[in-house]
Design an enzyme around this catalytic site. Structure first.
Site, PDB file in Angstrom:
ATOM      1  N   LYS A  13       0.563  -1.161  -0.016  1.00 49.83           N
ATOM      2  CA  LYS A  13       0.157   0.456  -0.230  1.00 49.83           C
ATOM      3  C   LYS A  13       0.608   1.217  -0.432  1.00 49.83           C
ATOM      4  O   LYS A  13       1.009   1.817  -0.708  1.00 49.83           O
ATOM      5  CB  LYS A  13      -0.479  -0.042   1.345  1.00 49.83           C
ATOM      6  CG  LYS A  13      -2.028  -1.284   1.539  1.00 49.83           C
ATOM      7  CD  LYS A  13      -2.454  -0.912   2.544  1.00 49.83           C
ATOM      8  CE  LYS A  13      -2.622  -1.112   3.967  1.00 49.83           C
ATOM      9  NZ  LYS A  13      -1.691  -1.544   3.899  1.00 49.83           N
ATOM     10  N   ARG A  88      -9.816   0.673   9.469  1.00 48.47           N
ATOM     11  CA  ARG A  88      -9.376  -0.806   9.532  1.00 48.47           C
ATOM     12  C   ARG A  88      -9.360  -1.595  10.605  1.00 48.47           C
ATOM     13  O   ARG A  88      -9.683  -2.303  10.663  1.00 48.47           O
ATOM     14  CB  ARG A  88      -7.625  -1.186  10.553  1.00 48.47           C
ATOM     15  CG  ARG A  88      -6.305  -1.163   9.443  1.00 48.47           C
ATOM     16  CD  ARG A  88      -5.079  -1.128  10.750  1.00 48.47           C
ATOM     17  NE  ARG A  88      -4.144  -1.527  10.806  1.00 48.47           N
ATOM     18  CZ  ARG A  88      -2.987  -0.876   9.752  1.00 48.47           C
ATOM     19  NH1 ARG A  88      -3.471  -0.282   9.833  1.00 48.47           N
ATOM     20  NH2 ARG A  88      -1.807  -1.843   9.317  1.00 48.47           N
ATOM     21  N   ARG A 127      12.008  -6.146   4.503  1.00 53.63           N
ATOM     22  CA  ARG A 127      12.010  -4.454   4.335  1.00 53.63           C
ATOM     23  C   ARG A 127      12.867  -3.482   5.213  1.00 53.63           C
ATOM     24  O   ARG A 127      13.187  -3.638   6.289  1.00 53.63           O
ATOM     25  CB  ARG A 127      10.545  -3.979   4.227  1.00 53.63           C
ATOM     26  CG  ARG A 127       9.938  -3.941   5.234  1.00 53.63           C
ATOM     27  CD  ARG A 127       8.960  -3.728   4.761  1.00 53.63           C
ATOM     28  NE  ARG A 127       7.769  -2.966   6.090  1.00 53.63           N
ATOM     29  CZ  ARG A 127       5.953  -2.615   5.765  1.00 53.63           C
ATOM     30  NH1 ARG A 127       5.516  -2.708   4.511  1.00 53.63           N
ATOM     31  NH2 ARG A 127       5.326  -3.436   6.862  1.00 53.63           N
ATOM     32  N   ARG A 161      11.997  -0.853  10.740  1.00 53.90           N
ATOM     33  CA  ARG A 161      10.112  -1.014  12.121  1.00 53.90           C
ATOM     34  C   ARG A 161      10.130  -1.638  13.095  1.00 53.90           C
ATOM     35  O   ARG A 161      10.634  -2.767  13.171  1.00 53.90           O
ATOM     36  CB  ARG A 161       9.329  -0.945  11.009  1.00 53.90           C
ATOM     37  CG  ARG A 161       8.838   0.678  10.353  1.00 53.90           C
ATOM     38  CD  ARG A 161       7.627  -0.083   9.445  1.00 53.90           C
ATOM     39  NE  ARG A 161       6.291  -0.312   9.710  1.00 53.90           N
ATOM     40  CZ  ARG A 161       5.289  -0.158   9.890  1.00 53.90           C
ATOM     41  NH1 ARG A 161       4.890  -0.049   8.584  1.00 53.90           N
ATOM     42  NH2 ARG A 161       4.321  -1.142  10.653  1.00 53.90           N
ATOM     43  N   ARG A 172       0.004  -8.604  13.499  1.00 55.81           N
ATOM     44  CA  ARG A 172      -0.855  -7.781  12.731  1.00 55.81           C
ATOM     45  C   ARG A 172      -1.802  -8.421  11.487  1.00 55.81           C
ATOM     46  O   ARG A 172      -2.352  -7.634  10.692  1.00 55.81           O
ATOM     47  CB  ARG A 172       0.204  -7.182  11.992  1.00 55.81           C
ATOM     48  CG  ARG A 172       1.571  -6.326  12.879  1.00 55.81           C
ATOM     49  CD  ARG A 172       2.523  -6.126  12.219  1.00 55.81           C
ATOM     50  NE  ARG A 172       2.481  -5.472  11.555  1.00 55.81           N
ATOM     51  CZ  ARG A 172       3.629  -4.902  10.288  1.00 55.81           C
ATOM     52  NH1 ARG A 172       4.811  -5.050  10.834  1.00 55.81           N
ATOM     53  NH2 ARG A 172       3.545  -3.942   9.432  1.00 55.81           N
TER      54      ARG A 172
END
Ligand code: AMP
Length: 218
Positions: A13, A88, A127, A161, A172
């Site tokens: 996203k 969400r 990432r 992160r 998550r």
């Protein structure tokens, strides 16, 4: 044009929102980025959010609804915005509808980025970003041309992160399936929901999203 990019963590996203910022001059509104900035600044709001974010759980609705309500009042949002990571929950989707109606703003499209859960863990745990300019990288799929040096700004500092680890990813994903996926039928009923293949290449996903937006623009 105002849109929502919807999809599990790691669906891409943020990457697609950034592409739309350059192709269409829209502005990315990422509640995750806004919350991370609050945590970093040490604000009271950040303190409320920190432990929940580290555990991979959602922060309370009132907190993110307040953040978004303030943000969409800013003038740059009048050029169109891309909601990334919000809403969400169904309560957030309803609050968004109400705030857009009050501000006489429309929602043009809700784009679901469909990705297999199995692919997400590898996408998320690999990432990292440039600490100076925020350019996103991935250990496997998008390494800097020269190891340890940002392609975009030349910085040698990178960050990860805190919640991008295998353990937190499980929570998550569970939060996505239990609390976020129920908003898909909400937008389906309104005739706003479109789907793109989030497993395709970044360029192909971008083409599919642009096609949806062209269609919505009529
Ligand atoms: P993201 O950057 O979108 O993956 O968000 C990182 C974390 O911030 C999430 O795991 C949640 O803890 C929190 N968060 C971001 N957006 C929301 C939201 N709309 N509602 C609740 N929690 C959120």
């Amino acid at each position: 044009m105002n849109i929502i990019l919807l999809g599990p963590p790691g669906a891409g996203k943020g990457t697609q929102a950034k592409l739309l910022e350059s192709s269409r001059g829209m502005v990315q509104l990422s509640t995750g980025d806004m919350l991370r900035a609050e945590v970093k600044s040490g604000s009271a709001l950040g303190a409320r959010a920190k432990s929940l974010m580290e555990a991979g759980e959602l922060v309370p609705d009132d907190l993110v609804i307040g953040i978004i309500a303030n943000r969409i009042d800013e003038p740059d949002c009048r050029n169109g915005f891309i909601l990334d990571g919000f809403p969400r929950t169904v309560a957030q989707a309803e609050a968004l509808d109400q705030m857009l109606a009050e501000k006489k703003m429309d929602l043009d499209s809700v784009i679901e980025m469909k990705v297999d859960d199995k692919a997400l863990t590898a996408r998320i745990t690999g990432r990292f970003t440039c600490a100076a300019c925020g350019e996103g990288y991935h250990e496997e799929f998008k390494r800097p041309a020269k190891d340890g040096v940002c392609d975009k700004c030349g910085s040698t500092e990178f960050s990860r992160r805190k919640d991008d680890n295998a353990e937190t990813v499980k929570s998550r994903l569970a939060a996505y399936h239990e609390q976020t996926a129920p908003i898909l039928p909400y937008y389906e009923k309104k005739g706003l929901l479109r789907q793109v293949d989030g497993m395709a290449s970044m360029e192909e996903v971008s083409r599919q999203i642009e096609a949806v937006l062209d269609e919505a623009a009529g």
